[in-house]
Design an enzyme around this catalytic site. Structure first.
Site, PDB file in Angstrom:
ATOM      1  N   ARG A 139      -1.153  -6.049  14.216  1.00 53.77           N
ATOM      2  CA  ARG A 139      -2.488  -5.493  13.943  1.00 53.77           C
ATOM      3  C   ARG A 139      -3.497  -6.625  13.725  1.00 53.77           C
ATOM      4  O   ARG A 139      -4.647  -6.521  14.138  1.00 53.77           O
ATOM      5  CB  ARG A 139      -2.433  -4.566  12.720  1.00 53.77           C
ATOM      6  CG  ARG A 139      -1.710  -3.265  13.043  1.00 53.77           C
ATOM      7  CD  ARG A 139      -1.253  -2.537  11.808  1.00 53.77           C
ATOM      8  NE  ARG A 139      -2.335  -1.983  11.022  1.00 53.77           N
ATOM      9  CZ  ARG A 139      -2.194  -1.570   9.761  1.00 53.77           C
ATOM     10  NH1 ARG A 139      -1.017  -1.679   9.161  1.00 53.77           N
ATOM     11  NH2 ARG A 139      -3.206  -1.050   9.126  1.00 53.77           N
ATOM     12  N   ARG A 166       2.621   4.193   4.906  1.00 55.64           N
ATOM     13  CA  ARG A 166       2.331   4.349   6.334  1.00 55.64           C
ATOM     14  C   ARG A 166       3.367   3.609   7.156  1.00 55.64           C
ATOM     15  O   ARG A 166       3.780   2.506   6.818  1.00 55.64           O
ATOM     16  CB  ARG A 166       0.932   3.788   6.636  1.00 55.64           C
ATOM     17  CG  ARG A 166      -0.170   4.776   6.396  1.00 55.64           C
ATOM     18  CD  ARG A 166      -1.511   4.158   6.463  1.00 55.64           C
ATOM     19  NE  ARG A 166      -1.715   3.327   7.642  1.00 55.64           N
ATOM     20  CZ  ARG A 166      -2.879   2.769   7.972  1.00 55.64           C
ATOM     21  NH1 ARG A 166      -3.934   2.978   7.194  1.00 55.64           N
ATOM     22  NH2 ARG A 166      -2.995   2.033   9.041  1.00 55.64           N
ATOM     23  N   ARG A 217       0.825  -1.218   0.000  1.00 56.26           N
ATOM     24  CA  ARG A 217       0.000   0.000   0.000  1.00 56.26           C
ATOM     25  C   ARG A 217       0.860   1.270   0.000  1.00 56.26           C
ATOM     26  O   ARG A 217       1.825   1.384   0.754  1.00 56.26           O
ATOM     27  CB  ARG A 217      -0.913  -0.007   1.221  1.00 56.26           C
ATOM     28  CG  ARG A 217      -1.778   1.232   1.323  1.00 56.26           C
ATOM     29  CD  ARG A 217      -2.989   1.006   2.168  1.00 56.26           C
ATOM     30  NE  ARG A 217      -2.704   0.699   3.559  1.00 56.26           N
ATOM     31  CZ  ARG A 217      -3.649   0.381   4.443  1.00 56.26           C
ATOM     32  NH1 ARG A 217      -4.917   0.327   4.071  1.00 56.26           N
ATOM     33  NH2 ARG A 217      -3.322   0.112   5.688  1.00 56.26           N
TER      34      ARG A 217
END
Ligand code: AMP
Length: 238
Positions: free
Chosen positions: A192, A181, A148
Site C-alpha cells: 500500500r 482489517r 489498528r
C-alpha cells in the site's frame, strides 16, 4: 466565520452553521484520515465519504464491484480508477452532500484527481475544494496500521499501541469484539505504501500546486491535529 479558531475543540462544540464545501483529506495509509474525518463531522455535520469504506461495503454485500475489488484490496493495490470514480459519482448525488463532504481516501491517482476537478467544475458548487495533507513518518505508520482495530458495529477505531480499548479486544462503546482489517498486515502495508508513493504522492503535489492546500503534522494527539485541520480549512476559506 468564527475567528476564535484557537478555542475550537472538535467534539465539544455545537455543529457549525457555516458550510465548508468539499474537503479532501490526503495522506498515506494510517495517517489518520478516517479518524480526522470523524472529528470534522462533529464540527460541521457534513458526511465522510471514504472510498475504502464504500469498497469494503461492496465486498461485504458481494456486489459485482465488491467481487472485483476484493482481491485487489487484499493485495494492497488500487482498484481501477473507472470503478472508483463511478462509485464516487453515485455517492456525490446524494442530498447529504449539499453543504459539503469530507473525501477520505479519494482521489488516490492523478486520473481520479482530474476527474474530480472536472466534475466539481461541471457541478458548479458554491465553494471550490480544499485539500489537507496529513504527514506521519513511515515507522509510526507501520505501528498504526498493524495495531489498528475497529468495531464492526459502531465503527469506532482503536489502536493497540496508541489508543487501546479499556477491555482488550472489545469495543468501549458497545462491547462488540474488535476486528482487524485484512489489509492491515505488514506485508500488505508495504504494498500500500508503494502504491501511495507511486500513484498518490503526485496527487498531493497536484493540489499543492493548485493552492487551497495545507499540510499538517499527524504525529500529535487526535484533538490537536483536528484543531490544526479546522484552522487550516477556515484559513483557506477566508
Ligand atoms: P483505505 O480504507 O482508504 O485504506 O482503502 C483500502 C483499500 O481500498 C486500498 O488499499 C485500495 O485497494 C482500495 N481503495 C480505496 N480508495 C481507493 C481509491 N480512491 N482508488 C483505488 N483504490 C482505492
Amino acid at each position: 466565520m468564527s475567528s476564535s479558531i484557537s478555542t475550537v475543540t472538535p467534539g465539544r462544540e455545537e455543529v457549525r452553521k457555516t458550510t465548508p464545501g468539499p474537503i479532501l483529506l490526503l495522506g498515506a495509509p494510517g495517517v489518520g484520515k478516517g479518524t480526522q474525518a470523524k472529528e470534522l463531522i462533529k464540527v460541521w455535520g457534513i458526511p465522510q465519504i471514504s472510498t475504502g469504506d464504500l469498497l469494503r461495503g461492496n465486498v461485504a454485500q458481494g456486489t459485482e464491484l465488491g467481487k472485483t475489488a476484493k482481491e485487489i484490496m487484499g493485495r494492497g493495490e488500487l482498484v481501477p480508477d473507472i470503478l472508483v470514480n463511478e462509485m464516487v459519482a453515485v455517492r456525490l448525488q446524494q442530498a447529504d452532500t449539499a453543504n459539503g463532504y469530507i473525501l477520505d481516501g479519494f482521489p488516490r491517482t492523478l486520473v481520479q484527481a482530474k476527474w474530480l476537478d472536472e466534475r466539481l467544475a461541471a457541478l458548479g458548487g458554491a465553494l471550490p475544494l480544499v485539500a489537507v495533507s496529513i504527514k506521519v513518518d513511515y515507522n509510526q505508520l507501520l505501528r498504526r496500521i498493524t495495531g489498528r482495530r475497529n468495531c464492526p458495529v459502531c465503527h469506532s477505531i482503536y489502536n493497540l499501541y496508541g489508543k487501546p480499548p479499556v477491555k482488550e479486544g472489545f469495543c468501549d462503546v458497545d462491547g462488540a469484539a474488535l476486528a482487524q482489517r485484512a489489509d492491515d498486515t505488514e506485508k500488505v502495508f508495504e504494498e500500500r505504501m508503494r502504491a501511495y508513493e507511486a500513484l498518490t504522492a503526485p496527487v498531493v503535489e497536484h493540489y499543492r500546486a493548485l493552492g487551497r492546500f495545507a499540510e499538517v503534522d499527524g504525529d500529535r494527539p487526535i484533538a490537536e491535529i483536528a484543531v490544526g485541520i479546522v484552522a487550516a480549512i477556515e484559513r483557506l476559506r477566508s
